[in-house]
Design a protein around this motif. Structure first.
Motif, short mmCIF file in Angstrom:
data_model
loop_
_atom_site.label_atom_id
_atom_site.label_comp_id
_atom_site.label_asym_id
_atom_site.label_seq_id
_atom_site.Cartn_x
_atom_site.Cartn_y
_atom_site.Cartn_z
N UNK A 64 45.60 -47.96 23.31
CA UNK A 64 44.95 -49.08 22.64
C UNK A 64 43.45 -48.88 22.45
N UNK A 65 42.93 -47.78 22.96
CA UNK A 65 41.48 -47.54 22.85
C UNK A 65 41.20 -46.75 21.58
N UNK A 66 40.37 -47.32 20.72
CA UNK A 66 40.01 -46.60 19.50
C UNK A 66 38.73 -45.81 19.74
N UNK A 67 38.48 -44.94 18.82
CA UNK A 67 37.27 -44.13 18.77
C UNK A 67 36.00 -44.98 18.89
N UNK A 68 35.94 -46.04 18.12
CA UNK A 68 34.72 -46.86 18.17
C UNK A 68 34.61 -47.59 19.50
N UNK A 69 35.74 -48.07 20.02
CA UNK A 69 35.73 -48.77 21.31
C UNK A 69 35.23 -47.83 22.40
#
Ligand SMILES: Cc1cc2nc3c(=O)[nH]c(=O)nc-3n(C[C@H](O)[C@H](O)[C@H](O)COP(=O)(O)OP(=O)(O)OC[C@H]3O[C@@H](n4cnc5c(N)ncnc54)[C@H](O)[C@@H]3O)c2cc1C
Ligand SMILES: Cc1cc2nc3c(=O)[nH]c(=O)nc-3n(C[C@H](O)[C@H](O)[C@H](O)COP(=O)(O)OP(=O)(O)OC[C@H]3O[C@@H](n4cnc5c(N)ncnc54)[C@H](O)[C@@H]3O)c2cc1C
Lengths: 444, 444
Positions: free
Chosen positions: B111-116
């Motif tokens: 659930x972790x995106x690049x931006x996060x």
């Protein structure tokens, strides 16, 4: 080895290219490490991939082990023939082909070493940076997933091999990324190239490697500085990397190692924990890197840099680092050595020894020098090496940051990877080498 | 989908985390590309790896397909449920753990995106550079071996994934580099991590990825310049790379694409072949890179650079490039698009189109915009895409430099890799997923 088999091999490779002479076999069963020599039953020198394929097919139909051999600089007993068989010496396949200066790629056969490739490239403005110290074969380096002093900036073989031509145990020829392909990146199917990089001869014979080249740096400067403690040198390294300084090499030698190097190479470096650094780039960028790194060195109590700009001076400066292995051996004439490779953060826990580290790339070696005739000492060295590796594993590290598993670290692989990972590796091996003829007794 | 199975899934994940509602299913069967929507039979939202393992085990015992879904930004139809089954939406597993600023590593859930991740890292001096434009999940990016504008300097996911936690079809949990390990390099056994990077959900569910971080650059400057021809822009790119300038991004947009971007983003760039560049480093090194690159641009007849130093200005400058996909779609409201990814040297042979290229990393995309209701046009787009891919293959390139094979390029994989390579991939798949339940109908 049945005469009939030798005859079949000679029919393919020509008589002079097949030898069963003891001296030759012994040479092919030996490596630089502590592993006992188990010579193969025969050595063959194929001239091209078709011969490799046919010779492998013959071994396959006779159920005889196949041991790939490139330059024999491996340190984990990878070329010893623990179950006999035929050693494939691939050094006579030494063509360099398909150089593309636009795509930054080239293809090399197993007889081409790192230095040979770089002198071939001299006038192109390109070079191949992976450098394990020894002038090893590039295909052999692919087989062991070699790394070395430049890895912090340019990556290891894993990052720089684009395609492999591989002869499987039964003689079939695989192109891991498709025949002749040399693209920089691909997302087409599973990464078979990555599977063979580091497979240490247990999945197939690498007969050609397509490599990624890099633009040669315009300016290079090397520097050495001494530190009051291991801790200070390590702290300095971490800070240099955290600052994003694109250092090309950053290597650590401890005081014992420095003393050995001074003695071996007739140098007069301070006998303290020492960092060797190298900066690549345009003249301006190199100067700035040096300035930035210099500030961090000072903050950590390091000495002033000793500098080297010209090739000759740089080579002299690096000689200490590059000869570390031989300097260690020279401490006890007639001795052998066992390298132990551990993660960075373990460095501060290890009491001083013969330590040399690719600290920039997160690992270091502890070189254990011993008398090969002293069985008791060998036992103690083995135990110490295993203890050190287990300590590395307990710190979430690896038992082998480079050099591979070979013979010497098989008992540690399961501890590192876990039961399920090992099972999957065995299943993959069984697909590609169902009779377990490719370098048996290694890795798994 | 049998009610009994839905009940079993609900017993593990909790009722609200299992849905069979049509709208939800349709959303999970769709992607941004031209592939028809085949919704799954149910969608589950597991909360942790234990649940993923149990849910997979249930699907396994029922013989029901499993389709991993992270953020659904994939472009090759990877999440369409061509044989029905259960879609595993992994977005609710969004923990970031095990950050080590000393080892430059971190572990993230799907659930972790690049931006996060990058906003989490903001104050550490570290960042994760792989950037496919879309704000995709990092585990999803590992699954597709994503790359993007920064790859020329920092590599793709292949180079930046250190370990993966993977749930296999039968629910077993594999740690590809050993549980909890996060070393920068290893030579321990076969590279299982590399095997799962780019496997597009066909070998297992990635529930955690351990990533390699990089020091944030002290200074960043972005620049744009226009060229009289595609040829000149390409020539400039090759020369910048050959000069060893450590450019961080170098992206190409052709005139048609620039016109579309101007219109979409209200910009007024020259409607010519254009390069977008970005330089990272210390202030001094960035200035020197800019000077060197500027000279090469001039030699190739490029315009003066338009500059952006501050974050906001850079974002504005890059907006044109980053919105290229949507700008292309906006040319024909209601349309869809098909990206074709080709090697660098093909660029000069392709007549102008909607072209945007990661030229620094050796590939470019041709975006084909079409009306999804016009079956005839879809057919023509498919044929053109295949022709372009075949042309790429004929130039020793790849049919998919990024985005993967998915549904859309399965017919090309064998042409690229060859029969033997494909056979081996199928055998590997059969080891890990003997019932062919993991994302069936994709890649192989
Ligand atoms: C002084 C010294 C310093 C070193 N420093 C480093 C270092 O810093 N980093 C590092 O990574 N290594 C280092 N090494 C180890 C060594 O150089 C590498 O392991 C090298 O990559 C081995 O290449 P080779 O051609 O000599 O392989 P060999 O010794 O011939 O073989 C090594 C293994 O690879 C297999 N193999 C070889 N060629 C092929 C092939 N063509 N196809 C399939 N399998 C093959 C063999 O069967 C064997 O298992 C060092 C060695 C020395 C002597
Ligand atoms: C505007 C735009 C620009 C893009 N530019 C680029 C680019 O420059 N470079 C590039 O490489 N890509 C690019 N992409 C494609 C896309 O962003 C990548 O493919 C991304 O990596 C997909 O991640 P995701 O989480 O959205 O995966 P999804 O779309 O959810 O899934 C993609 C595939 O991976 C599988 N998968 C997803 N998550 C997992 C998991 N946790 N475990 C196992 N399998 C999984 C799925 O089953 C599916 O097959 C772009 C997309 C868009 C919309």
């Amino acid at each position: 080895m049945p005469g009939e088999l030798v005859k079949a091999l000679r029919a393919v490779a020509g008589s002079p290219n097949v030898s069963t002479a003891l001296a030759v076999r012994e040479q092919h069963g030996r490596d630089e490490s502590m592993h006992r020599c188990s010579p193969p039953d025969a050595v063959v020198w194929p001239q091209d991939v078709e011969q490799v394929s046919k010779l492998a097919g013959i071994c396959y139909s006779h159920g005889v082990p196949i041991i790939p051999f490139s330059t024999g600089t491996g340190l984990e007993g990878g070329v010893t023939a623990v179950r006999g068989g035929v050693c494939f010496n691939l050094t006579r396949m030494d063509r360099i082909t398909a150089l593309s200066t636009e795509d930054f790629t080239v293809a090399v056969e197993p007889g081409v070493t790192r230095k040979a490739l770089n002198s071939y490239l001299r006038d192109t403005g390109l070079w191949f940076p992976v450098d394990p110290g020894a002038d090893a074969s590039l295909c052999g380096m692919a087989a062991t997933s070699a790394s070395g002093t430049n890895a912090v900036r340019y990556g290891t073989m894993r990052h720089n091999v684009l395609n492999l031509q591989v002869v499987l145990a039964d003689g079939r020829v695989l192109h891991t990324a498709g025949r002749g392909r040399h693209f920089r990146k691909s997302a087409a199917g599973y990464n078979l190239t990555g599977l063979f990089v580091g497979s240490e001869g247990t999945l197939g014979l690498i007969t050609q490697a397509t490599l990624r080249l890099h633009g040669s740096p315009e300016a290079i400067v090397a520097a050495v500085c001494a530190f009051p403690s291991v801790h200070a040198a390590v702290g300095c390294t971490v800070q240099v990397l955290q600052a994003g300084i694109p250092v090309a090499r950053i290597e650590f030698l401890d005081d014992v190692m420095m003393a050995a190097c001074n003695r071996f190479s007739g140098l007069s470096y301070a006998v303290s924990p020492t960092l060797f650094l190298e900066f690549h780039g345009s003249p301006g960028s190199v100067e700035e890197q040096v300035r930035q790194a210099g500030e961090i060195v000072q903050l950590n109590g390091g000495s002033d840099f000793a500098w080297a700009w010209e090739l000759e001076a740089r080579n002299k400066l690096w000689a200490a680092r590059h000869n570390a292995w031989y300097a260690a051996l020279a401490l006890r004439p007639g001795s052998k050595a066992r390298p132990v490779c551990s993660p960075f953060k373990q460095l501060v826990c290890v009491s001083s020894g013969l330590i040399v580290g690719h600290v920039g790339d997160g690992n270091f070696h502890c070189i254990l020098v011993f008398d090969p005739a002293d069985l008791d000492e060998i036992q103690r060295v083995k135990e110490f090496a295993t203890r050190l590796a287990r300590q590395a594993l307990a710190l979430d590290g690896t038992c082998t940051g480079e050099h591979g598993i070979g013979l010497g670290k098989r008992h540690l692989l399961c501890e590192e990877i876990g039961e399920l990972g090992l099972t999957i590796m065995r299943q993959i091996k069984a697909i590609l080498d169902p009779k377990n003829l490719m370098n048996p007794g290694k890795v798994l």
